[in-house]
Write a protein that holds these residues in place. Structure first.
Motif, PDB file in Angstrom:
ATOM      1  N   LEU A   1      28.298  -4.871 -18.008  1.00  0.00           N
ATOM      2  CA  LEU A   1      27.511  -6.016 -17.756  1.00  0.00           C
ATOM      3  C   LEU A   1      27.775  -6.737 -16.557  1.00  0.00           C
ATOM      4  CD1 LEU A   1      27.305  -7.152 -21.269  1.00  0.00           C
ATOM      5  CD2 LEU A   1      25.617  -5.766 -19.994  1.00  0.00           C
ATOM      6  N   GLY A   2      29.331  -6.662 -16.002  1.00  0.00           N
ATOM      7  CA  GLY A   2      29.683  -7.654 -15.020  1.00  0.00           C
ATOM      8  C   GLY A   2      29.145  -7.022 -13.753  1.00  0.00           C
ATOM      9  N   ILE A   3      29.261  -5.589 -13.788  1.00  0.00           N
ATOM     10  CA  ILE A   3      28.806  -5.175 -12.693  1.00  0.00           C
ATOM     11  C   ILE A   3      27.186  -5.176 -12.238  1.00  0.00           C
ATOM     12  CG2 ILE A   3      28.564  -2.505 -11.501  1.00  0.00           C
ATOM     13  CD1 ILE A   3      31.015  -1.928 -12.917  1.00  0.00           C
ATOM     14  N   ILE A   4      26.686  -5.203 -13.278  1.00  0.00           N
ATOM     15  CA  ILE A   4      25.041  -5.478 -13.191  1.00  0.00           C
ATOM     16  C   ILE A   4      24.852  -6.990 -12.932  1.00  0.00           C
ATOM     17  CG2 ILE A   4      23.143  -5.722 -14.730  1.00  0.00           C
ATOM     18  CD1 ILE A   4      23.920  -3.626 -16.306  1.00  0.00           C
ATOM     19  N   ALA A   5      25.620  -7.857 -13.184  1.00  0.00           N
ATOM     20  CA  ALA A   5      25.626  -9.257 -12.862  1.00  0.00           C
ATOM     21  C   ALA A   5      25.882  -9.437 -11.379  1.00  0.00           C
ATOM     22  CB  ALA A   5      26.371 -10.126 -13.820  1.00  0.00           C
ATOM     23  N   VAL A   6      26.780  -8.776 -10.900  1.00  0.00           N
ATOM     24  CA  VAL A   6      27.191  -8.874  -9.640  1.00  0.00           C
ATOM     25  C   VAL A   6      26.062  -8.141  -8.622  1.00  0.00           C
ATOM     26  CG1 VAL A   6      28.742  -7.860  -7.850  1.00  0.00           C
ATOM     27  CG2 VAL A   6      29.610  -8.795  -9.891  1.00  0.00           C
ATOM     28  N   GLY A   7      25.535  -7.064  -9.054  1.00  0.00           N
ATOM     29  CA  GLY A   7      24.322  -6.261  -8.451  1.00  0.00           C
ATOM     30  C   GLY A   7      23.132  -7.213  -8.393  1.00  0.00           C
ATOM     31  N   PHE A   8      22.829  -7.867  -9.485  1.00  0.00           N
ATOM     32  CA  PHE A   8      21.639  -8.568  -9.490  1.00  0.00           C
ATOM     33  C   PHE A   8      21.812  -9.757  -8.554  1.00  0.00           C
ATOM     34  CE2 PHE A   8      19.653  -6.891 -13.335  1.00  0.00           C
ATOM     35  CZ  PHE A   8      18.329  -6.858 -12.844  1.00  0.00           C
ATOM     36  N   SER A   9      23.019 -10.632  -8.581  1.00  0.00           N
ATOM     37  CA  SER A   9      23.256 -11.725  -7.783  1.00  0.00           C
ATOM     38  C   SER A   9      23.126 -11.405  -6.255  1.00  0.00           C
ATOM     39  CB  SER A   9      24.505 -12.319  -8.133  1.00  0.00           C
ATOM     40  OG  SER A   9      25.533 -11.406  -7.920  1.00  0.00           O
ATOM     41  N   ARG A  10      23.431 -10.147  -5.852  1.00  0.00           N
ATOM     42  CA  ARG A  10      23.342  -9.835  -4.622  1.00  0.00           C
ATOM     43  C   ARG A  10      22.059  -8.906  -3.911  1.00  0.00           C
ATOM     44  NH1 ARG A  10      29.515  -7.452  -3.137  1.00  0.00           N
ATOM     45  NH2 ARG A  10      30.598  -9.383  -3.829  1.00  0.00           N
ATOM     46  N   LEU A  11      21.216  -8.684  -5.109  1.00  0.00           N
ATOM     47  CA  LEU A  11      20.008  -8.165  -4.746  1.00  0.00           C
ATOM     48  C   LEU A  11      18.957  -9.200  -4.100  1.00  0.00           C
ATOM     49  CD1 LEU A  11      19.081  -5.237  -5.052  1.00  0.00           C
ATOM     50  CD2 LEU A  11      17.766  -5.987  -7.297  1.00  0.00           C
ATOM     51  N   PRO A  12      18.388  -9.020  -3.065  1.00  0.00           N
ATOM     52  CA  PRO A  12      17.534  -9.913  -2.368  1.00  0.00           C
ATOM     53  C   PRO A  12      16.312 -10.102  -3.291  1.00  0.00           C
ATOM     54  CG  PRO A  12      17.437  -8.008  -1.266  1.00  0.00           C
ATOM     55  CD  PRO A  12      18.488  -7.769  -2.051  1.00  0.00           C
ATOM     56  N   THR A  13      15.810 -11.412  -3.464  1.00  0.00           N
ATOM     57  CA  THR A  13      14.435 -11.526  -4.176  1.00  0.00           C
ATOM     58  C   THR A  13      13.261 -11.786  -3.173  1.00  0.00           C
ATOM     59  OG1 THR A  13      14.953 -13.971  -4.159  1.00  0.00           O
ATOM     60  CG2 THR A  13      15.849 -12.723  -5.845  1.00  0.00           C
TER      61      THR A  13
END
Length: 500
Positions: free
Chosen positions: A3-15
């Motif tokens: 879940l932490g990896i997913i949160a970091v990945g989502f936060s760095r994914l451009p929108t």
């Protein structure tokens, strides 16, 4: 940890809202300084046209140029060029895409000193504006006045030109221009017996023209307009040529009751949310998401003086609304799946073993999006929900068989291992079949490739992670959840039959 990896990945994914699409066409906006003649506009339009005809000849199939009009409004200082590219099969190289073409063109047009020229791609979805990129309004929410609002607009445009992630940032409207005001002396008109309605009607027809009738010319209906001849309405003093009839039947020159003066003002009255506003459009630089560009514009607007606020419009407003609703959409989807599984297994804890596998699929989807340089847009979100369903499907197959073997009287771990062994091949077969099914979407090109690549890449990355990690962790999660519930053997199913 997952879940932490997913949160970091989502936060760095451009929108973004929608992926950019190569629609095989684009247009070029041309705007000269206010007051420029139509002949000067034609010269600039021809220069732009010649650039496309010589530098982009291998990509373009045709172009159509106009002077006196563009999307900002009508005016002899405005022009526009509509251009179409060759078929996608004839330009497979990425440098031949519309996005690459417009970027090269804008770099060339930035050297123009006699006009502002912007090459712009259309939006991914028609009717959501005239161009792609972002669309905002600067609002005079503090009552600072028109001049201060224009100063804030110019300050914002200057700051935007210094940002490397922004391009083609421009005002979408006509600039302030000199205006000729005609003032009528009501008392003098009354003394001379001239009706004010007659005087204003005369000036309206002489300078602005009026539609009066239709006629048929070669089987086509054409309109008839009445207007003063050009030599008699070119200068302010030409008002003396026009005369109005008074109540006694005498012809009185209009300049007897009218005076002229020059002022400077806006030819358009722009309002948004009931407040004075100016429209600004722009686009992210190549390789930058629209979400990052919008964040940068919000940061620049925060530096402006008090009394000026930002409001998104068109496709940009849709992007902001969809981003705010994404978390609620995911939560409702997971809750719906959980309730269905709870009804299926008649347990509140066993469905948790199934849903715990979903983060692996989500992690795969996010990793694939980062690898391909994609954004968190609508198609990514649809692919993410699809991935959650596929990951849960594989876990359901293992949990359902393990639960059935337990009901036959087998021990928890033994039943789980047998269930994995029984469903290993079917899970791989269905996952590989689905993965190869979406592979053409992930590697597609041509018309509509942006949407296909976005959803295909997301689902493919998610199904790969969900398959290989799910086969390992789904049985583990089931055993852990069963032990947390007490680990009591399930009651064997009752079978009817005659004792031996």
């Amino acid at each position: 940890m997952i879940l932490g990896i997913i949160a970091v990945g989502f936060s760095r994914l451009p929108t973004s809202f929608l992926p950019d699409e190569d629609q095989g066409q684009f247009f070029t906006l041309i705007q000269l300084p206010q007051g420029s003649s139509i002949e000067r506009t034609f010269e600039v339009v021809n220069d732009v046209y010649e650039y496309y005809a010589t530098e982009e000849e291998d990509i373009l199939s045709g172009a159509f140029a106009l002077a006196g009009f563009n999307f900002t409004g009508n005016g002899q200082n405005n022009g526009i060029i509509f251009a179409a590219t060759k078929d996608w099969s004839e330009r497979p190289d990425p440098s031949q895409s519309v996005a690459a073409l417009t970027q090269r063109a804008n770099q060339h047009f930035s050297q123009f000193t006699e006009a502002q020229v912007f090459a712009i791609a259309p939006p991914p979805i028609r009717s959501l504006g005239n161009s792609g990129g972002f669309n905002l309004y600067l609002q005079d929410s503090g009552g600072i006045g028109h001049d201060a609002l224009l100063d804030a607009q110019n300050q914002l445009l200057g700051m935007a030109r210094q940002e490397s992630i922004l391009t083609s940032v421009r005002p979408n409207g006509l600039p302030d221009a000199p205006e000729l005001n005609i003032e009528l002396d009501f008392q003098k008109a009354q003394a001379l017996g001239i009706s004010l309605s007659d005087a204003t009607s005369l000036l309206s027809v002489a300078y602005g023209g009026r539609y009066v009738n239709d006629f048929i010319d070669r089987e086509r209906i054409k309109r008839v307009y009445v207007q003063g001849d050009a030599p008699y309405r070119m200068q302010p003093e030409d008002i003396s040529y026009w005369q109005a009839r008074n109540a006694q039947g005498d012809m009185i020159p209009i300049d007897e009751i009218a005076s002229t003066n020059w002022s400077f003002g806006s030819p358009q009255l722009q309002r948004y949310n009931g407040m004075p506003a100016v429209n600004i459009q722009g686009a992210p630089a190549q390789g930058v998401s629209s979400g990052d560009a919008m964040d940068k514009m919000e940061e620049l607007v925060d530096r402006l003086p008090d009394g000026v606020t930002l409001e998104w419009s068109g496709i940009s407003a849709q992007e902001r609304d969809s981003g705010n609703q994404a978390v609620l959409l995911y939560a409702l989807s997971i809750a719906f799946v959980f309730l269905c599984l709870a009804a299926l297994y008649e347990s509140w804890l066993v469905p948790v073993a199934v849903l715990l596998v979903a983060p692996f699929g989500v992690a795969g989807a996010v990793a694939a999006a980062h690898f391909r340089g994609l954004s968190n847009d609508v198609f990514f979100q649809v692919g993410l929900l699809t991935t959650v369903g596929l990951a849960s499907k594989n876990a359901i197959l293992i949990v359902e068989f393990a639960k059935g073997l337990e009901e036959q009287g087998k021990e928890l771990v033994q039943a789980t291992l047998e269930a994995v062994e029984m469903r290993f091949r079917p899970i791989l077969m269905t996952s590989f079949a689905f993965g190869f099914g979406v592979l053409p979407l992930a590697i597609s090109s041509g018309a509509g490739a942006g949407a296909r690549v976005a959803i295909g890449t997301t689902v493919l990355g998610g199904i790969i992670f969900a398959t290989f990690f799910g086969l390992v962790f789904a049985p583990l999660f089931y055993v852990v959840v069963r032990k947390l519930t007490g680990g009591k053997p399930l009651k064997p199913r009752e079978t009817s039959g005659v004792p031996a």
